[in-house]
Enzyme design. Structure first.
Site, PDB file in Angstrom:
ATOM      1  N   CYS A 142     -50.941  33.260   0.021  1.00 34.88           N
ATOM      2  CA  CYS A 142     -50.432  31.892  -0.066  1.00 34.88           C
ATOM      3  C   CYS A 142     -48.907  31.855  -0.089  1.00 34.88           C
ATOM      4  CB  CYS A 142     -50.994  31.217  -1.310  1.00 34.88           C
ATOM      5  SG  CYS A 142     -50.312  29.581  -1.575  1.00 34.88           S
ATOM      6  N   CYS A 145     -47.368  29.275  -2.428  1.00 33.46           N
ATOM      7  CA  CYS A 145     -47.379  29.637  -3.855  1.00 33.46           C
ATOM      8  C   CYS A 145     -46.330  30.710  -4.157  1.00 33.46           C
ATOM      9  CB  CYS A 145     -48.728  30.203  -4.272  1.00 33.46           C
ATOM     10  SG  CYS A 145     -50.135  29.379  -3.581  1.00 33.46           S
ATOM     11  N   ASP A 146     -46.230  31.706  -3.281  1.00 35.54           N
ATOM     12  CA  ASP A 146     -45.483  32.914  -3.637  1.00 35.54           C
ATOM     13  C   ASP A 146     -44.211  33.160  -2.824  1.00 35.54           C
ATOM     14  OD1 ASP A 146     -47.552  33.416  -5.400  1.00 35.54           O
ATOM     15  OD2 ASP A 146     -48.693  34.568  -3.928  1.00 35.54           O
TER      16      ASP A 146
END
Ligand code: NAP
Length: 316
Positions: A142, A145-146
């Site tokens: 992701c 997200c990261d």
């Protein structure tokens, strides 16, 4: 124990659209949204992991996945849907009404006349050495997200579809370079996404490359690949790897009871009807072809209408 006429499992675009329609049909649906800590069945589904959505009709200016899901959630609640951020642990599809457990208790938490399964799909993994061990230590599924944690890194994105292109483009905001690692010599992604990646100076390509091993002791330090045309092996010098090679449906709740397609997706006949009377399926758990937010929302609408008519036909 609570009884509901319609239990909706999942809160991506399919589940929430079903909730809006079932709510407006005054069925007072209960929606079990999923677990916030999970990356596979979190409330809001996969759109919570995406950036800009430019192709959802009605939003000429892009909006983010989480924004779209928040709007759908508010709309579902407005029409009386009851939303719960938790997970269905077990579903008994043989009893009538259906029985669902949210805890380990002997007694079920919810009984339901009809169930709409909208549990979506989760990321496929490469299944190579080092991948599982280094997940969350330089390997991710992701970018939204990261990505932030990879400022200045050289990154590999594995895959040749729209997801991989989207991840790669997003990661160029942070990364020094992004190498798209694809097992063939042409991309599967849509033309517009291809144009964007080809035009981006930070993006490179490792064509005809099969990932063999994720390298690194406690953090990713490289990706070993094999050239599928020459069989030569080499190491890509990257400190971040994003895997974007497709998805598998979340069918764990029903896989012993329900007819599935050969590829594991729930088999639906006309509309959202499944092999179990009173159980309807919508969204990515039954669609391996289109997999768009809008088609998923459309199938949620179909499932709610099917469920409403079925309940009426049963006198429920
Ligand atoms: P996808 O279209 O199925 O693409 C998966 C890619 O991963 C393919 O290029 C495939 O290679 C590769 N792949 C599969 N298994 C692999 C393995 N074991 N090792 C290495 N590579 C592997 O999946 P997706 O990109 O997640 O997209 C799914 C759907 O969502 C599509 O309909 C897409 O259009 C949609 N989507 C749309 C957007 C957007 O519109 N912005 C964004 C994301 C997703 P091959 O090409 O060789 O099969």
């Amino acid at each position: 124990m609570t009884h509901t006429r319609v239990l909706i499992i999942g809160s991506g675009p399919a589940g929430l659209t079903a909730a809006i329609y079932a709510g407006r049909a005054q069925l007072n649906p209960i929606v079990i949204e999923g677990e916030p800590s999970s990356t596979t069945d979190q409330p809001g589904g996969q759109l919570m992991l995406t950036t800009d959505i430019e192709n959802f009709p009605g939003f000429p200016e892009a909006l983010t996945g989480p924004e779209l899901m928040e709007r759908m959630r508010a709309q579902a609640e407005r029409f009386g849907a009851e939303l719960h951020v938790t997970k269905v642990q077990k579903l008994d599809t043989t009893s009538r009404p259906f029985r669902a457990w949210l805890t380990d208790d002997v007694e079920p938490s919810i009984t339901a006349d009809a169930v709409i399964l909208a549990t979506g799909a989760k990321s496929l993994m490469m299944n190579v050495p080092g991948e599982e061990r280094l997940l969350s230590h330089g390997l991710s599924t992701c970018a939204t997200c990261d990505g932030f944690f990879f400022r200045g890194h050289d990154i590999a994105v594995v895959g040749g579809g729209d997801s991989a292109m989207e991840e790669a483009l997003f990661l160029t905001r942070f990364a020094n370079s992004v190498t798209i690692v694809h097992r063939r010599d042409s991309l599967r992604a849509s033309k517009i996404m291809q144009e964007r990646v080809f035009a981006n100076e930070k993006i490179r390509f490792a064509w005809n490359c099969q990932a063999l091993e994720v390298l690194g002791s406690d953090r990713v330090s490289g990706l070993r690949v094999r050239d599928t045309s020459t069989s030569e092996e080499r190491v890509l010098d990257v400190t971040g790897i994003f895997v974007a090679i497709g998805h598998v449906p979340n069918t764990a709740l029903v896989q012993d009871d329900l007819e599935l397609e050969d590829n594991g997706y729930v088999r639906t006949g006309l509309g959202s009807f499944t092999s179990i009377d009173g159980l309807f399926a919508a969204g990515d758990v039954q669609d391996h072809v289109y997999r768009q937010a809008i088609t998923s929302a459309g199938s949620g609408c179909i499932a709610a209408i099917d469920a409403e008519r079925w309940l009426e036909s049963q006198g429920l």
